[in-house]
Design an enzyme around this catalytic site. Structure first.
Site, PDB file in Angstrom:
ATOM      1  CD  GLN B 196       0.012  -1.825  -1.716  1.00 33.23           C
ATOM      2  OE1 GLN B 196       0.647  -0.871  -1.280  1.00 33.23           O
ATOM      3  NE2 GLN B 196       0.520  -2.636  -2.643  1.00 33.23           N
ATOM      4  CG  PHE B 227       1.804   4.292  -5.249  1.00 29.42           C
ATOM      5  CD1 PHE B 227       1.275   4.123  -6.523  1.00 29.42           C
ATOM      6  CD2 PHE B 227       1.358   5.355  -4.487  1.00 29.42           C
ATOM      7  CE1 PHE B 227       0.343   5.015  -7.027  1.00 29.42           C
ATOM      8  CE2 PHE B 227       0.412   6.253  -4.983  1.00 29.42           C
ATOM      9  CZ  PHE B 227      -0.096   6.079  -6.260  1.00 29.42           C
ATOM     10  CD  GLU B 231       4.059  -6.114  -0.747  1.00 28.32           C
ATOM     11  OE1 GLU B 231       4.407  -5.282  -1.595  1.00 28.32           O
ATOM     12  OE2 GLU B 231       4.418  -7.303  -0.783  1.00 28.32           O
ATOM     13  NE  ARG B 309      10.004  -8.323  -8.198  1.00 32.17           N
ATOM     14  CZ  ARG B 309       9.405  -8.915  -9.244  1.00 32.17           C
ATOM     15  NH1 ARG B 309       9.559  -8.445 -10.458  1.00 32.17           N
ATOM     16  NH2 ARG B 309       8.657  -9.981  -9.067  1.00 32.17           N
ATOM     17  CG  PHE B 343       9.343  -5.490  -4.540  1.00 30.53           C
ATOM     18  CD1 PHE B 343       8.603  -5.052  -3.458  1.00 30.53           C
ATOM     19  CD2 PHE B 343       9.953  -6.738  -4.446  1.00 30.53           C
ATOM     20  CE1 PHE B 343       8.473  -5.837  -2.316  1.00 30.53           C
ATOM     21  CE2 PHE B 343       9.834  -7.531  -3.302  1.00 30.53           C
ATOM     22  CZ  PHE B 343       9.090  -7.076  -2.239  1.00 30.53           C
ATOM     23  CB  THR B 440      11.003 -13.570  -6.376  1.00 26.07           C
ATOM     24  OG1 THR B 440      10.982 -12.700  -5.242  1.00 26.07           O
ATOM     25  CG2 THR B 440      11.164 -12.761  -7.642  1.00 26.07           C
ATOM     26  CD  GLU B 729       5.792  -4.128  -9.048  1.00 32.04           C
ATOM     27  OE1 GLU B 729       5.348  -5.242  -9.415  1.00 32.04           O
ATOM     28  OE2 GLU B 729       6.604  -3.996  -8.127  1.00 32.04           O
TER      29      GLU B 729
END
Lengths: 486, 774
Positions: B196, B227, B231, B309, B343, B440, B729
């Site tokens: 990702q 998913f 990442e 988060r 997340f 964020t 998400e």
């Protein structure tokens, strides 16, 4: 032996193209062969244990000179030698001249694929669904679609778009796979070879796949350590995961004598290479409760390839069919060059994966005696996920009930000790008691005296004990419901 | 009109025919080798020696590499502290320590069983409680403080305290971590990865090999699911493959088996949250105090952002007048937990949804009443971190779904059903998602795009977005096609590559489409201007021939809004002049005008003061509600979902078909997390549920028997591309409604006592709780 023709290679159709495969390739799982030796990477390998269905391809076998209808199987766990003289259809063979099949079109238009990794397997399972419904003139209901897709995991879509694709298929637009790949001109090419024995050997590997039982028994007596393979749905997994290699095998799946099924006064006879799917269809009338259990037993892919005898001979304490077979007083037939003997399953399992079988013997079939009289049966499989999961606890109860009294009871449970067990003390206890909630609750309260469940990744022993107890009450409630329906 | 249309996924033809190429589908080159990582058989301790001589002598093994062979052996998106291969300190069980190289996987697997390790074992920390006790932390967040919670709690007529616990979750992307590294001339490396985050993969590979960034290219065509699991955690495996490629000067392929992937890579963070809530007689929340603990596993990875988060989403869809929210990430000897759809958001929101169920049980009220009362509405519309919720659709969502799903009547039916003794009980619950959209970490909210128009009028687009099934490429295709007024089939979105789009952010935080569509549109605008300028001069009769060509673009003279791009035609509306798109493109080329454009985009309006925990971390919110009904077997604890209704606010959807698939997929994945997906470890910290036989994601029989999905109309989301909203998400959090519905069902068996279950609510968890109250 002198008349017997021997072949040292595999012959197979892949999407209608004949391929001859040498022994050096024949031990690979079909999926690996397709992807890495045959340049067809459309078929995916994800779990390599027959659980996710990404490797689903369709297979048709020659039986009495005719092609069977194409059935989905897990190509990741099945060694190629199991598919001699078969016709294999993969995702690459579904479209015709860039024209998508109806299953592909609907998957595309209904967003049935997202990442695309499960999609080839899904499309193959949908094709089996379309092919069967098209042939039988049946409509595709959502329930039917779910049943055909039970063995295909998808992590992206939540299945809803795939179910929509399934139920939107217009069967008038379905071009039969049989018409394309399973014609007489295809079968003719293989007919003359169907009675060959197969001997496949490489430096380290060997497989013997005879067409006659006698040859198999002789081989087994000379090679008592050889592994027996019928569908390889269990051994194929062990091989892939490096837990037990299938380096030397005796293959049963071409032996005609072992494919028989029959009903008689003595009961139902199921030969050793009868698939679970065939078994499920065969007993639907005789044992509807058994059929229901087999329905949630495993995926279509596993049931199409795996055998009932395989489940019996695996002998796992959580083997899903075993409590039912034990409660039905089934017995297994064991054959060797010296003759045959019949062993009741109740005395066949001696300990964890220890059976009453000699090294020269082959299990050739199973006899399930009929239930005579007014019997009620209940089979339960308790697991984290309803379908396609390995059980925490299994339960089988058969009760002959007359005038509100239990005349005779048979109880078997799995997942509560090193083997599947009968519960003779509770059976005796129940006999003569009235058919009430209390009778069952009391029996349930006693069951923990007779079982020794362990804690493992599927469940704790506390849970298993609790469930074992509760299943007696559940059994009463559901039997009562069934009897009201009658 | 390409945007807003329900067109199929741009790879759908390849997906259904098996033509789509994933990493391991790439044809083998002659000399290519396979790489098999070998993990350590201990969760904690010091690795003294790896005995791999026997494995090296095993048939087919060409080479073996360890940490010593890497130039740099530390990586990490936020804190570079994680070894690619174990050096000395062991972080977790099955952590990769050795690479075996050969040309046949069977041979490598047989060789792997010959490898032994000499390890000085240390006691392992395997859960949050032990880590708290041993004071092992990766990160402590600055608390979010609103008002005076102590006072609010003291004054509150009612108070409840409790612990909410949820487990981790395996991503179970169908394509496990996979990459192939190709050695190029002058020591350069080209990595094809299922990632990702191609930019980070490029960086980690370069660093590990001691290369500069411009010596490494990372290409991502597509992933078989991500998913969040790809990442950050695809990068070390790419580095391993690249190491082998560089050492042997042969292409090296590393495709993990599902089992190896599950034991080696991180998962969703388990959380244990301690709370005190004060409320009035009606159930209005007056104060909420929560201490969150996330299990980060062995290394930092993205844990600090994930924890934050969770803090941002502790409010769910509900207004908190006074709040004190604090959280920590503990360090354990588990695989390094990482990004996973939501997340941290799900773990935060599920806490308050669980608390609300408890308030309802305590007050003997329907939980929906409590939710309606506390839902953000009117001027109660500012979050605990000070961001105002603009155009708040939550009250509308609650009201409409309550009516559409017939909540009230079904509640009475369930009451009646549960009053009978049938061995079955039913439960009903309606929960919400209000998911903040933006990374964020503000600097990540940027992207770039390259748009190339070819001479026949067709277009190739490249962005930093990576396609993992979510349809981001299809949305980019639609936005670009719409901009130029051509059919979607005129536009191809190309493989993501760091040589075309650099310094990109991970395709994550649901923002892949927001950022990359916006960047692509920005590039399209520049090309539109030039094509319009050309048409303007055609209309003007400006001579364009062998002597004269179209003059340079002068924006003071061009009114772009006068031009319309539609139906393969470019029109000048005031004059009614129309010209064929492809002809204009050809003419632009002849006039030596650029038909390619690179654009950079950043999300405006973001700013969050971490020291005060106040500000605007999010561009906007994506909202939704779901109501689920379950039936529980009280003898076994097994259950099924009878019905789920979902109502989402996705703004103006760019592609309703793709968005619908995101909603159904996320919901079912969320449902799996809270029901059947249990990770089981042995006492040594080894994951035993490492394949689908033992780790149960939902299958087709588990989805709701009745499953209704609707979107509301919302045209107000002006701060995002074509007024759309991110979708990846947010609906994941709606899976929580299945868990709260189970909790609601058990309530019927507890005689007014609070239901105490953890997530996932496996049949065992459910039955044991029912038994406790029997």
């Amino acid at each position: 032996m002198s008349d017997q023709k021997i072949r040292n290679n595999i012959n197979i159709f892949i999407n209608g193209t004949e391929r001859s495969v040498a022994a050096s390739e024949a031990f690979k799982p079909l999926a690996q062969f397709l992807r890495y030796s045959n340049q067809m990477p459309g078929t995916k390998i994800v779990c390599a244990e027959g659980d996710c269905g990404a490797c689903t391809v369709l297979v048709s076998r020659l039986s009495d000179g005719k092609w069977s209808s194409p059935q989905g199987i897990n190509s990741c766990i099945a060694p190629l030698y199991l598919f001699d003289l078969c016709s294999v259809m993969t995702v690459e063979g579904l479209a015709q001249d860039q024209q998508l099949s109806e299953a592909q079109t609907q998957m595309r238009e209904n967003h049935g694929g997202q990442c695309g990794y499960c999609t080839p397997g899904m499309v193959c399972s949908l094709s089996a669904l379309a092919e069967d419904c098209h042939r039988d003139g049946k409509t595709i209901t959502e329930k039917k679609a779910r049943n055909y897709l039970t063995g295909n995991l998808c992590r992206c879509t939540g299945y809803e778009p795939i179910l929509k694709a399934a139920t939107n298929m217009d069967l008038n637009k379905w071009q039969s796979l049989a018409g394309k790949y399973l014609t007489a001109s295809h079968s003719e090419k293989f007919l003359s070879q169907s009675q060959d024995d197969l001997i496949l050997e490489t430096e380290n590997l060997n497989a013997f796949a005879p067409v006659g039982l006698k040859a198999a028994l002789e081989y087994k007596s000379k090679n008592p350590k050889t592994r027996l393979v019928a569908g390889a749905t269990d051994l194929g997994v062990l091989h892939n995961k490096g837990r037990s290699y299938l380096d030397s095998v005796l293959v049963l799946n071409r032996i005609t004598e072992l494919s028989q099924m029959s009903h008689s006064e003595k009961g139902t006879w199921i030969g050793a290479r009868v698939s679970l799917t065939a078994f499920e269809n065969f007993i639907a009338d005789k044992h509807p409760e058994f059929e229901r259990l087999i329905r949630i037993f495993a995926s279509p892919q596993i049931k199409n390839q795996g055998t009932l005898l395989g489940n019996v001979m695996n002998g796992s304490p959580i083997g899903d069919t075993l409590p039912a077979l034990l409660a039905l007083n089934a017995s297994v037939e064991l054959a060797s060059v010296a003759g045959t003997r019949v062993v009741p399953l109740t005395s066949f399992y001696l300990g964890y994966k220890v059976f009453d079988i000699r090294p020269d013997e082959i299990a050739t079939g199973l006899l399930i005696p009929p239930l005579v009289g007014n019997w009620q049966t209940k089979l339960f499989k308790v697991s984290v996920r309803k379908d396609l999961d390995i059980s925490a606890v299994t339960f089988a109860g058969a009760f002959r009930i007359e005038n509100g009294t239990i005349q005779e009871a048979r109880l078997a449970m799995g997942g509560v000790g090193p083997t599947v067990i009968r519960l003779p003390d509770l059976e005796k206890d129940l006999a003569g008691k009235s058919f009430t909630e209390r009778t069952f609750a009391e029996a349930g309260a006693k069951v923990t005296q007779f079982i020794t469940p362990i804690s493992d990744l599927r469940a704790s022993n506390d849970y298993r004990n609790k469930v074992a107890e509760n299943l007696f009450s559940k059994c009463y409630f559901e039997l009562q419901e069934d009897m009201q329906c009658l | 009109m390409s945007i807003g249309q329900n067109i199929p996924h741009d790879s759908s033809y390849g997906h259904v025919t098996g033509e789509s190429v994933f990493i391991d589908d790439r044809a083998f080159t002659g000399s290519e080798v396979l790489v098999l990582p070998v993990g350590v058989p201990a969760a904690a301790g010091v690795l003294k020696k790896i005995n791999f001589e026997a494995a090296l002598r095993s048939p087919g093994v060409l080479a073996a590499y360890t940490a010593k062979d890497l130039r740099h052996n530390q990586w990490g998106t936020i804190i570079p502290e994680q070894p690619i291969l174990v050096q000395d300190q062991i972080g977790h069980y099955d952590e990769p320590a050795l690479l075996l190289v050969g040309m046949d996987m069977d041979e490598l697997l047989r060789a792997r069983s010959l490898v032994t390790f000499e390890i000085e074992k240390l006691p392992a920390i395997l859960n949050i409680d032990d880590a708290i006790q041993r004071d092992r932390y990766i990160y402590k967040a600055n608390p979010f403080i609103k008002g005076n919670v102590e006072e609010a709690l003291q004054k509150a007529p009612h108070k409840l305290s409790g612990i909410f616990e949820c487990g981790g979750q395996e991503h179970f992307y169908m394509e496990s971590q996979a990459c192939i590294a190709y050695p190029l001339e002058e020591g350069q490396v080209e990595v094809h990865s299922s990632s990702q985050h191609p930019s980070e993969t490029q960086h980690v590979v370069a660093e590990a090999l001691g290369l500069q960034l411009h010596e490494v290219v990372c290409v991502v065509k597509r992933m078989g699911g991500g998913f969040g699991g790809k990442e950050s955690q695809g990068a070390p495996f790419a580095a391993m493959a690249a190491l082998v490629a560089k050492k042997l000067k042969r292409p090296a392929r590393l495709c993990l088996s599902k089992d190896d992937d599950m034991v080696m890579t991180g998962k969703r963070h388990p959380f244990k949250n301690f709370y005190d809530v004060g409320f009035d007689d009606d159930g209005r929340i007056l104060g909420l105090k929560v201490k969150l603990f996330a299990d980060g596993g062995a290394y930092a990875d993205l844990s600090s952002s994930i924890l934050e988060r969770a803090l941002f989403h502790i409010d769910g869809a509900y207004f908190l007048p006074d709040a004190h929210i604090e959280g920590s990430v503990v360090r354990t000897n588990m695989y390094s937990n990482t990004a996973f759809r939501g997340f941290g958001g799900p773990q935060g929101t599920m806490t308050i949804e669980s608390i609300i169920e408890e308030i309802a049980t305590y007050l003997k009220k329907d939980a929906l009443e409590i939710r309606e009362l506390n839902c953000y509405q009117g001027d109660r519309n500012t979050t605990h971190y000070g961001q105002k919720i603009d155009h708040n659709p939550l009250p509308e969502l609650f009201a409409r779904l309550k009516k559409d799903a017939d909540y009230v009547a079904r509640r009475s039916e369930i009451d009646a059903f549960n009053a009978k003794n049938t061995g079955k009980i039913r439960g009903l619950s309606l929960t919400a998602t209000k998911f903040g959209i933006a990374f964020t970490a503000r600097f990540l909210n940027q992207g770039n795009a390259l748009v190339n128009v070819h001479k026949d009028g067709t277009v190739q687009v490249s962005t930093g977005a990576t396609e993992m099934g979510q349809g981001v490429n299809t949305k980019i295709q639609q936005v670009v096609a719409h901009a130029f007024g051509v059919p979607a089939s005129f536009v191809k979105v190309m493989a993501t590559s760091t040589e075309k789009n650099h310094n990109t952010s991970a395709t994550a935080a649901s923002s892949g489409s927001d950022i990359n569509c916006a960047a692509a549109l920005k590039a399209c605008r520049e090309i539109q201007k030039r094509v319009a300028w050309l048409l303007f001069h055609i209309i003007q009769g400006t001579p364009m021939n062998d002597i004269n060509e179209c003059p340079p673009l002068d924006m003071t003279k061009l009114k772009l809004e006068d031009f319309e791009f539609s139906g393969k035609i470019v029109s000048h509306t005031p004059s009614g002049t129309q010209h064929n798109w492809a002809d204009l493109v050809k003419m632009a080329y002849i006039n030596r005008m650029s038909l390619g454009e690179y654009a950079h985009f950043k999300t405006d309006g973001l700013g969050f003061d971490k020291s005060k925990s106040q500000g605007t971390p999010f561009n906007y919110f994506t909202n939704g509600v779901a109501v689920s009904e379950v039936q529980v077997d009280t003898w076994t604890g097994e259950y099924k979902v009878l019905r789920t209704d979902i109502l989402m606010d996705l703004g103006r959807s760019l592609n309703p078909g793709i968005d619908r698939g995101q909603v159904t997929g996320a919901f079912v994945q969320g449902m799996g997390w809270v029901t059947s997906e249990k990770l089981f470890h042995n006492a040594e910290g080894r994951l035993l549920s490492h394949s689908p036989t033992t780790y149960k994601i939902p299958n087709v029989q588990d989805t709701p028997r009745v499953f209704n999905i609707e979107f509301i109309e919302n045209h107000e989301n002006k701060q995002n591309i074509h007024r759309s909203k991110a979708v990846g998400e947010p609906p994941f959090l709606l899976g929580i409604s299945v868990w709260t519905a189970i909790k609601d069902a058990i309530r019927y068996k507890t005689a007014g006592k609070l239901v105490n279950i953890k997530s996932p609510a496996t049949p065992e968890e459910v039955l044991m709780e029912i038994s406790r109250h029997a």
